[in-house]
Design a protein around this motif. Structure first.
Motif, PDB file in Angstrom:
ATOM      1  N   PRO A   1      45.904  41.676  41.346  1.00  0.00           N
ATOM      2  CA  PRO A   1      46.161  41.398  42.764  1.00  0.00           C
ATOM      3  C   PRO A   1      45.990  42.629  43.658  1.00  0.00           C
ATOM      4  O   PRO A   1      45.484  42.522  44.780  1.00  0.00           O
ATOM      5  N   PHE A   2      46.362  43.786  43.135  1.00  0.00           N
ATOM      6  CA  PHE A   2      46.237  45.014  43.921  1.00  0.00           C
ATOM      7  C   PHE A   2      44.772  45.444  44.040  1.00  0.00           C
ATOM      8  O   PHE A   2      44.354  45.973  45.071  1.00  0.00           O
ATOM      9  N   ALA A   3      43.986  45.174  43.002  1.00  0.00           N
ATOM     10  CA  ALA A   3      42.549  45.457  43.071  1.00  0.00           C
ATOM     11  C   ALA A   3      41.876  44.529  44.089  1.00  0.00           C
ATOM     12  O   ALA A   3      41.006  44.959  44.859  1.00  0.00           O
ATOM     13  N   TRP A   4      42.298  43.250  44.105  1.00  0.00           N
ATOM     14  CA  TRP A   4      41.777  42.317  45.119  1.00  0.00           C
ATOM     15  C   TRP A   4      42.148  42.811  46.520  1.00  0.00           C
ATOM     16  O   TRP A   4      41.331  42.764  47.441  1.00  0.00           O
ATOM     17  N   LEU A   5      43.393  43.249  46.678  1.00  0.00           N
ATOM     18  CA  LEU A   5      43.851  43.742  47.978  1.00  0.00           C
ATOM     19  C   LEU A   5      43.023  44.947  48.419  1.00  0.00           C
ATOM     20  O   LEU A   5      42.585  45.013  49.575  1.00  0.00           O
ATOM     21  N   LEU A   6      42.795  45.874  47.515  1.00  0.00           N
ATOM     22  CA  LEU A   6      41.982  47.054  47.843  1.00  0.00           C
ATOM     23  C   LEU A   6      40.585  46.634  48.292  1.00  0.00           C
ATOM     24  O   LEU A   6      40.092  47.096  49.333  1.00  0.00           O
ATOM     25  N   LEU A   7      39.943  45.759  47.541  1.00  0.00           N
ATOM     26  CA  LEU A   7      38.599  45.300  47.899  1.00  0.00           C
ATOM     27  C   LEU A   7      38.600  44.581  49.243  1.00  0.00           C
ATOM     28  O   LEU A   7      37.706  44.786  50.070  1.00  0.00           O
TER      29      LEU A   7
ATOM     30  N   GLU B   1      41.436  35.081  48.010  1.00  0.00           N
ATOM     31  CA  GLU B   1      41.480  35.487  46.599  1.00  0.00           C
ATOM     32  C   GLU B   1      42.665  36.430  46.358  1.00  0.00           C
ATOM     33  O   GLU B   1      43.381  36.313  45.353  1.00  0.00           O
ATOM     34  N   THR B   2      42.887  37.335  47.281  1.00  0.00           N
ATOM     35  CA  THR B   2      44.005  38.278  47.164  1.00  0.00           C
ATOM     36  C   THR B   2      45.344  37.541  47.171  1.00  0.00           C
ATOM     37  O   THR B   2      46.201  37.787  46.309  1.00  0.00           O
ATOM     38  N   ILE B   3      45.507  36.647  48.128  1.00  0.00           N
ATOM     39  CA  ILE B   3      46.765  35.888  48.219  1.00  0.00           C
ATOM     40  C   ILE B   3      46.960  35.045  46.964  1.00  0.00           C
ATOM     41  O   ILE B   3      48.049  35.027  46.372  1.00  0.00           O
ATOM     42  N   ALA B   4      45.904  34.373  46.524  1.00  0.00           N
ATOM     43  CA  ALA B   4      45.996  33.537  45.315  1.00  0.00           C
ATOM     44  C   ALA B   4      46.336  34.383  44.090  1.00  0.00           C
ATOM     45  O   ALA B   4      47.093  33.943  43.214  1.00  0.00           O
ATOM     46  N   ALA B   5      45.808  35.594  44.014  1.00  0.00           N
ATOM     47  CA  ALA B   5      46.114  36.472  42.880  1.00  0.00           C
ATOM     48  C   ALA B   5      47.580  36.890  42.898  1.00  0.00           C
ATOM     49  O   ALA B   5      48.233  36.940  41.849  1.00  0.00           O
ATOM     50  N   PHE B   6      48.110  37.181  44.072  1.00  0.00           N
ATOM     51  CA  PHE B   6      49.517  37.589  44.164  1.00  0.00           C
ATOM     52  C   PHE B   6      50.478  36.449  43.831  1.00  0.00           C
ATOM     53  O   PHE B   6      51.552  36.691  43.286  1.00  0.00           O
ATOM     54  N   VAL B   7      50.105  35.215  44.167  1.00  0.00           N
ATOM     55  CA  VAL B   7      51.005  34.080  43.886  1.00  0.00           C
ATOM     56  C   VAL B   7      50.619  33.349  42.594  1.00  0.00           C
ATOM     57  O   VAL B   7      51.198  32.317  42.285  1.00  0.00           O
ATOM     58  N   HIS B   8      49.648  33.889  41.859  1.00  0.00           N
ATOM     59  CA  HIS B   8      49.247  33.373  40.543  1.00  0.00           C
ATOM     60  C   HIS B   8      48.838  31.896  40.599  1.00  0.00           C
ATOM     61  O   HIS B   8      49.291  31.086  39.800  1.00  0.00           O
ATOM     62  N   GLN B   9      47.960  31.566  41.520  1.00  0.00           N
ATOM     63  CA  GLN B   9      47.449  30.199  41.666  1.00  0.00           C
ATOM     64  C   GLN B   9      46.013  30.142  41.144  1.00  0.00           C
ATOM     65  O   GLN B   9      45.066  30.475  41.858  1.00  0.00           O
ATOM     66  N   SER B  10      45.852  29.725  39.904  1.00  0.00           N
ATOM     67  CA  SER B  10      44.527  29.754  39.281  1.00  0.00           C
ATOM     68  C   SER B  10      43.530  28.810  39.949  1.00  0.00           C
ATOM     69  O   SER B  10      42.347  29.129  40.055  1.00  0.00           O
ATOM     70  N   LEU B  11      43.984  27.655  40.413  1.00  0.00           N
ATOM     71  CA  LEU B  11      43.067  26.747  41.105  1.00  0.00           C
ATOM     72  C   LEU B  11      42.575  27.386  42.402  1.00  0.00           C
ATOM     73  O   LEU B  11      41.375  27.352  42.704  1.00  0.00           O
ATOM     74  N   ALA B  12      43.480  27.991  43.159  1.00  0.00           N
ATOM     75  CA  ALA B  12      43.083  28.660  44.398  1.00  0.00           C
ATOM     76  C   ALA B  12      42.151  29.837  44.101  1.00  0.00           C
ATOM     77  O   ALA B  12      41.184  30.069  44.839  1.00  0.00           O
ATOM     78  N   LEU B  13      42.407  30.559  43.008  1.00  0.00           N
ATOM     79  CA  LEU B  13      41.503  31.657  42.616  1.00  0.00           C
ATOM     80  C   LEU B  13      40.091  31.129  42.403  1.00  0.00           C
ATOM     81  O   LEU B  13      39.116  31.732  42.856  1.00  0.00           O
TER      82      LEU B  13
END
Length: 179
Positions: free
Chosen positions: A153-159, A46-58
């Protein structure tokens, strides 16, 4: 993680007076730990997908995390039945709502995760479990308030990082077993 003494571990594995619980075999604790790991892998995705803006992967990783949390929620050891059923209900509803409303599904799934993390901290003094509920709220803000989306993405990374520390602490404990 602060080292938990054997006496404290035994105290946490002894139900309070008046509380009866079905046996909790070591294999169930093993499933719980692997479901936490499964969840952590999904959070990383989820973190990686958020950083690369991939909505399907999210969306795919949301399902992954939700499935992991359902597995964890249904093998979660907590003495009070109301808390056990609250967590089970939250994570199950989160998974069931996932196809229809990602924010609603996330809210419920991550609320269940926050409760599990807080309980782990209460019992075993994992520092990350004190912060995970706050990280979940922060993540929720970044998902719901449009100007805050840039920080998601940074909130996902923190979690994800906090979850990894919680997971590490849980895996350092001996397998829990209640007869």
């Amino acid at each position: 993680m602060a080292r938990i003494s054997d006496d404290e571990l035994i105290r946490h594995l002894t139900p309070p007076p008046g509380i009866r619980i079905a046996p909790y075999p070591a294999r169930r604790d093993r499933i719980y730990r692997f479901s936490l790991l499964f969840t952590g892998i999904g959070l990383l995705g989820e973190t990686i997908a958020a950083f690369v803006h991939q909505s399907l992967a999210l969306s795919v990783f949301q399902a992954w995390v939700s499935i992991g949390l359902v597995m964890a929620g249904w093998t979660f050891l907590v003495w009070l039945p109301s808390w056990r059923w609250l967590v089970r209900g939250l994570v199950t509803a989160g998974l069931l709502l996932w196809p229809f409303t990602s924010i609603g599904g996330w809210a419920l799934s991550l609320a269940g995760a926050a409760i599990m993390a807080a309980k782990e901290t209460h019992c075993f003094h994992f520092w990350a479990g004190r912060v995970i509920p706050w990280a979940v709220i922060l993540l929720g803000v970044t998902l719901v308030i449009p100007p805050a989306h840039v920080a998601a993405p940074f909130a996902w990374l923190l979690l994800t990082v906090l979850w990894a520390f919680l997971l590490q602490g849980r895996w350092q404990l001996p397998l829990l077993e209640v007869h």
